[in-house]
Write a protein that holds these residues in place. Structure first.
Motif, short mmCIF file in Angstrom:
data_model
loop_
_atom_site.label_atom_id
_atom_site.label_comp_id
_atom_site.label_asym_id
_atom_site.label_seq_id
_atom_site.Cartn_x
_atom_site.Cartn_y
_atom_site.Cartn_z
N HIS A 99 6.34 7.21 10.66
CA HIS A 99 7.51 6.63 11.34
C HIS A 99 8.05 5.58 10.39
N ALA A 100 9.07 5.95 9.62
CA ALA A 100 9.58 5.11 8.55
C ALA A 100 10.39 3.93 9.06
N ARG A 101 10.21 2.79 8.41
CA ARG A 101 11.02 1.61 8.69
C ARG A 101 11.85 1.21 7.47
N VAL A 102 11.48 1.77 6.29
CA VAL A 102 12.19 1.50 5.04
C VAL A 102 12.25 2.78 4.24
N SER A 103 13.40 3.01 3.59
CA SER A 103 13.49 4.14 2.66
C SER A 103 14.28 3.70 1.44
N ARG A 104 13.96 4.33 0.32
CA ARG A 104 14.75 4.08 -0.89
C ARG A 104 14.63 5.27 -1.82
N VAL A 105 15.67 5.47 -2.59
CA VAL A 105 15.68 6.53 -3.59
C VAL A 105 14.97 6.00 -4.83
N VAL A 106 14.04 6.79 -5.36
CA VAL A 106 13.31 6.39 -6.56
C VAL A 106 13.40 7.49 -7.62
N ASP A 107 14.57 8.14 -7.69
CA ASP A 107 14.78 9.15 -8.74
C ASP A 107 14.50 8.51 -10.09
N GLY A 108 13.87 9.25 -10.97
CA GLY A 108 13.55 8.75 -12.30
C GLY A 108 12.17 8.11 -12.37
N LEU A 109 11.51 7.92 -11.22
CA LEU A 109 10.16 7.38 -11.22
C LEU A 109 9.23 8.41 -11.84
N ASP A 110 8.52 8.02 -12.87
CA ASP A 110 7.55 8.90 -13.52
C ASP A 110 6.31 8.96 -12.63
N MET A 111 6.15 10.05 -11.90
CA MET A 111 5.08 10.16 -10.92
C MET A 111 3.69 10.15 -11.55
N VAL A 112 3.57 10.63 -12.78
CA VAL A 112 2.27 10.60 -13.47
C VAL A 112 1.87 9.15 -13.74
N VAL A 113 2.80 8.37 -14.25
CA VAL A 113 2.52 6.96 -14.53
C VAL A 113 2.30 6.19 -13.23
N TYR A 114 3.11 6.48 -12.20
CA TYR A 114 2.97 5.83 -10.90
C TYR A 114 1.59 6.10 -10.31
N ARG A 115 1.18 7.35 -10.34
CA ARG A 115 -0.14 7.72 -9.81
C ARG A 115 -1.25 7.00 -10.57
N ARG A 116 -1.14 6.99 -11.89
CA ARG A 116 -2.16 6.33 -12.73
C ARG A 116 -2.23 4.84 -12.40
N ALA A 117 -1.07 4.20 -12.23
CA ALA A 117 -1.02 2.77 -11.91
C ALA A 117 -1.67 2.48 -10.56
N ILE A 118 -1.37 3.29 -9.56
CA ILE A 118 -1.97 3.10 -8.23
C ILE A 118 -3.48 3.28 -8.31
N MET A 119 -3.94 4.29 -9.03
CA MET A 119 -5.38 4.53 -9.17
C MET A 119 -6.07 3.36 -9.88
N GLU A 120 -5.43 2.79 -10.89
CA GLU A 120 -6.00 1.63 -11.60
C GLU A 120 -6.06 0.41 -10.68
N LEU A 121 -5.01 0.20 -9.89
CA LEU A 121 -5.01 -0.91 -8.96
C LEU A 121 -6.10 -0.75 -7.90
N ARG A 122 -6.34 0.48 -7.47
CA ARG A 122 -7.43 0.73 -6.51
C ARG A 122 -8.78 0.47 -7.15
N THR A 123 -8.95 0.91 -8.41
CA THR A 123 -10.21 0.70 -9.13
C THR A 123 -10.49 -0.80 -9.28
N ALA A 124 -9.46 -1.58 -9.55
CA ALA A 124 -9.61 -3.03 -9.71
C ALA A 124 -9.70 -3.74 -8.35
N ASP A 125 -9.66 -2.97 -7.28
CA ASP A 125 -9.74 -3.50 -5.91
C ASP A 125 -8.59 -4.45 -5.59
N ILE A 126 -7.42 -4.15 -6.15
CA ILE A 126 -6.22 -4.95 -5.88
C ILE A 126 -5.47 -4.35 -4.69
N LEU A 127 -5.56 -3.04 -4.50
CA LEU A 127 -4.90 -2.39 -3.36
C LEU A 127 -5.91 -2.01 -2.31
#
Length: 127
Positions: A99-127
């Motif tokens: 049930h969305a409360r916010v939306s935004r267009v993120v065309d051009g987002l490099d999903m490979v880099v985004y995924r890698r960044a999220i995984m690193e933040l999880r590994t560092a226990d930041i997320l």
């Protein structure tokens, strides 16, 4: 009611363990596969996974199929509104929807880099 920040979650995680996410605030990213103005719902796809997004809280927005979107909202059991989720070779979360409360267009987002960044933040226990 406290507003909780949306935790980044990948669609395949929601498909695999949908019921475990019910009640959580989440941020999901993917390509818009379809949008129904009649039901105010969208189907977001990432790789081989899909999720139905309820957009009723967002007001009037012109969505474009094929664009990459990020939605923030609360994951909850699906409503009775039917949405066509028949997509070849894609598994759709059937026990949860966002049930969305916010939306935004993120065309051009490099999903490979985004995924890698999220995984690193999880590994560092930041997320």
């Amino acid at each position: 009611m406290d507003l909780v920040a949306g935790k980044p979650v990948f669609l395949e995680e929601i498909v695999a363990k949908g019921a475990d996410f019910i009640g959580q605030s989440a941020r999901v990213t993917g390509t818009l596969h379809s949008y129904s103005p009649a039901t105010e719902s969208a189907v977001l796809v990432e790789g081989q996974s899909a999720l139905v997004v309820d957009t009723r809280l967002l007001g009037v927005v012109k969505y474009h199929v094929g664009q990459t979107y990020q939605f923030i909202g609360v994951l909850s059991p699906p409503t009775a509104v039917s949405t066509d989720t028949n997509i070849d070779d894609v598994r759709c979360a059937t026990d949860v929807q966002l049930h969305a409360r916010v939306s935004r267009v993120v065309d051009g987002l490099d999903m490979v880099v985004y995924r890698r960044a999220i995984m690193e933040l999880r590994t560092a226990d930041i997320l």
